[in-house]
Enzyme design. Structure first.
Site, PDB file in Angstrom:
ATOM      1  N   GLU A  42      -0.015  -5.052  23.712  1.00 16.93           N
ATOM      2  CA  GLU A  42       0.585  -3.637  24.077  1.00 16.93           C
ATOM      3  C   GLU A  42      -0.126  -3.035  25.037  1.00 16.93           C
ATOM      4  O   GLU A  42      -1.229  -3.126  25.033  1.00 16.93           O
ATOM      5  CB  GLU A  42       0.380  -2.771  22.825  1.00 16.93           C
ATOM      6  CG  GLU A  42       1.271  -3.427  21.491  1.00 16.93           C
ATOM      7  CD  GLU A  42       1.107  -2.677  20.177  1.00 16.93           C
ATOM      8  OE1 GLU A  42       0.449  -1.489  20.245  1.00 16.93           O
ATOM      9  OE2 GLU A  42       1.707  -2.898  19.427  1.00 16.93           O
TER      10      GLU A  42
ATOM     11  N   GLY B 152       5.559   4.242  14.957  1.00 17.74           N
ATOM     12  CA  GLY B 152       6.043   4.739  13.803  1.00 17.74           C
ATOM     13  C   GLY B 152       5.032   6.049  12.964  1.00 17.74           C
ATOM     14  O   GLY B 152       5.721   6.597  12.138  1.00 17.74           O
TER      15      GLY B 152
ATOM     16  N   HIS C  76       5.369   1.277  19.085  1.00 19.82           N
ATOM     17  CA  HIS C  76       4.240   1.537  18.177  1.00 19.82           C
ATOM     18  C   HIS C  76       4.193   3.197  17.885  1.00 19.82           C
ATOM     19  O   HIS C  76       3.126   3.813  18.043  1.00 19.82           O
ATOM     20  CB  HIS C  76       3.143   1.191  18.719  1.00 19.82           C
ATOM     21  CG  HIS C  76       1.954   0.731  17.590  1.00 19.82           C
ATOM     22  ND1 HIS C  76       1.017  -0.307  17.606  1.00 19.82           N
ATOM     23  CD2 HIS C  76       1.967   1.051  16.121  1.00 19.82           C
ATOM     24  CE1 HIS C  76       0.469  -0.462  16.518  1.00 19.82           C
ATOM     25  NE2 HIS C  76       0.881   0.332  15.710  1.00 19.82           N
TER      26      HIS C  76
ATOM     27  N   ARG D 114       1.137  -4.435  12.505  1.00 17.89           N
ATOM     28  CA  ARG D 114       0.435  -4.735  13.696  1.00 17.89           C
ATOM     29  C   ARG D 114       1.087  -6.025  14.439  1.00 17.89           C
ATOM     30  O   ARG D 114       1.238  -6.962  13.651  1.00 17.89           O
ATOM     31  CB  ARG D 114      -0.918  -5.219  13.488  1.00 17.89           C
ATOM     32  CG  ARG D 114      -1.902  -3.964  12.963  1.00 17.89           C
ATOM     33  CD  ARG D 114      -1.997  -3.071  14.246  1.00 17.89           C
ATOM     34  NE  ARG D 114      -3.126  -1.976  14.143  1.00 17.89           N
ATOM     35  CZ  ARG D 114      -2.577  -0.834  13.620  1.00 17.89           C
ATOM     36  NH1 ARG D 114      -1.479  -0.312  13.448  1.00 17.89           N
ATOM     37  NH2 ARG D 114      -3.621   0.450  13.536  1.00 17.89           N
TER      38      ARG D 114
ATOM     39  N   THR E  58       6.206  -2.805  11.075  1.00 19.14           N
ATOM     40  CA  THR E  58       5.584  -1.420  11.646  1.00 19.14           C
ATOM     41  C   THR E  58       4.245  -1.473  11.232  1.00 19.14           C
ATOM     42  O   THR E  58       3.629  -0.342  11.189  1.00 19.14           O
ATOM     43  CB  THR E  58       6.262  -0.365  10.635  1.00 19.14           C
ATOM     44  OG1 THR E  58       6.266  -0.711   9.330  1.00 19.14           O
ATOM     45  CG2 THR E  58       7.772  -0.327  10.995  1.00 19.14           C
TER      46      THR E  58
ATOM     47  N   GLY F 142       0.806  -1.005   0.070  1.00 19.44           N
ATOM     48  CA  GLY F 142      -0.103   0.027  -0.139  1.00 19.44           C
ATOM     49  C   GLY F 142       0.766   1.267   0.050  1.00 19.44           C
ATOM     50  O   GLY F 142       1.945   1.244  -0.532  1.00 19.44           O
TER      51      GLY F 142
ATOM     52  N   ILE G 281       2.508   2.837   2.423  1.00 20.65           N
ATOM     53  CA  ILE G 281       3.794   2.603   3.139  1.00 20.65           C
ATOM     54  C   ILE G 281       4.483   1.934   2.663  1.00 20.65           C
ATOM     55  O   ILE G 281       5.865   1.964   2.400  1.00 20.65           O
ATOM     56  CB  ILE G 281       3.266   2.090   4.613  1.00 20.65           C
ATOM     57  CG1 ILE G 281       2.293   3.059   5.431  1.00 20.65           C
ATOM     58  CG2 ILE G 281       4.365   1.970   5.426  1.00 20.65           C
ATOM     59  CD1 ILE G 281       1.886   2.570   6.561  1.00 20.65           C
TER      60      ILE G 281
END
Length: 326
Positions: free
Chosen positions: A262, A283, A281, A233, A231, A150, A152
């Site tokens: 988390e 990023g 988390h 899930r 980066t 996608g 990213i």
């Protein structure tokens, strides 16, 4: 007066941005914890970060018109239940691509160049150069395998190629040959990607199909000197299997911006390993993009309020709508 519920944990700077951006005719309400969900009853729009919205909660909100995610992940929202209630779930597609892709590069370099170890050595009075250089590596000349392409993933591809890497990718939606040629990347099947990549970087959403995509069986396909970067899930990786592989040096290392659970438990065995770098988390969290993200959230709210269509790339649950099209 329409109600926008800013739901979840936000830095004061982000809250201040939203306070300035809320248009006339709208009221901003802050909901910081799930224990306050009773206060969502009159909300017309929810901007959601970190917290979850399940079917029961969604069904209890009669005035809700839009669930707007801060970011691009939507695994914490029951998108089917929202669709059945004709409530679009929107992400801020592409908005954090630069920051998340830079975090992926940071993790690659940190793992390859032993950044944490070097930093700690200096702080502890050891100006150690010998030994570590022979176990450090460059991105230059490596094969980077992107799982998911996608916004990213495409940014990561561009950045690693600037370092001298070649890029291959796997995605359930393959690009056209013309697009692949333009980007300078090659499509391969997942098993081939895992077998041949020096760096495996994850850029897929968390779904039933991607949960534990990286596990003992898929790690066994990887090169002994490969590293894995996440980066996306945390639950895309089965942590027990990754921990075993890193402990036994089945692969070289890992860089994780997210974990299965988390915040991190201090007893998580991954945190005790030296061939891993873990960040909390972060990023997609930089000051540069906060204003753009907030603006997109407000723009989408105004579109719904004015009866306009949302950007197709933002809506993630259109297929579950019952009575209307978005």
């Amino acid at each position: 007066m329409e109600i926008i519920a800013l739901t979840g944990e936000y830095d004061p700077e982000i809250k201040a941005l939203f306070s300035k951006m809320v248009p006339n005719g709208f009221k901003l309400k802050e909901i910081s914890a799930a224990s306050q969900y009773d206060e969502l009853h009159d909300a017309n729009y929810i901007i959601l970060r970190i917290l979850s919205l399940n079917e029961e909660v969604i069904n209890s909100l009669p005035n809700l018109k839009l669930i707007q995610r801060w970011g691009v992940g939507y695994d914490k929202v029951d998108i089917i239940a929202a669709g059945k209630n004709n409530i679009p779930v929107a992400i801020t597609s592409g908005m954090n691509a630069s920051s998340v892709s830079e975090m992926a590069i940071l993790l690659i370099l940190a793992v390859y160049r032993k950044l944490i170890c070097l930093h700690n050595n200096v702080l502890e009075g050891r100006w150690q150069q010998g030994g570590l250089g022979s176990t450090s590596y460059t991105i230059d000349g490596k094969i980077v395998g992107l799982i998911g392409l996608g916004s990213i993933g495409k940014q990561v591809a561009k950045k690693v190629m600037a370092f001298g890497a070649t890029v291959q990718y796997y995605d359930v939606f393959r690009l056209s040959p013309e697009e692949e040629e333009k980007l300078g990347i090659q499509y391969v099947e997942l098993k081939q990607l895992l077998k041949t990549s020096d760096i495996v970087s994850l850029h897929v959403p968390l779904t039933d199909k991607t949960k534990h995509l990286i596990c003992k069986d898929t790690i066994e396909l990887m090169k002994p000197m490969a590293i894995i970067i996440n980066t996306a899930r945390g639950p895309i990786i089965k942590e027990d299997d990754l921990e075993e592989a890193l402990q036994n040096k089945r692969i070289l290392g890992a860089g994780l911006d997210c974990l299965e659970n988390e915040p991190a438990n201090e007893n998580n065995p991954l945190l005790k390993l030296k061939n891993i770098v873990v960040t909390p988390h972060m990023g997609g969290s930089t000051a540069d993009i906060n204003a753009s993200m907030a603006k997109r959230c407000i723009e989408n709210i105004l579109k719904i309020s004015n009866g306009q269509a949302l950007p197709k790339t933002d809506v993630v649950n259109a297929q579950y709508f019952v009575n209307q099209q978005i």
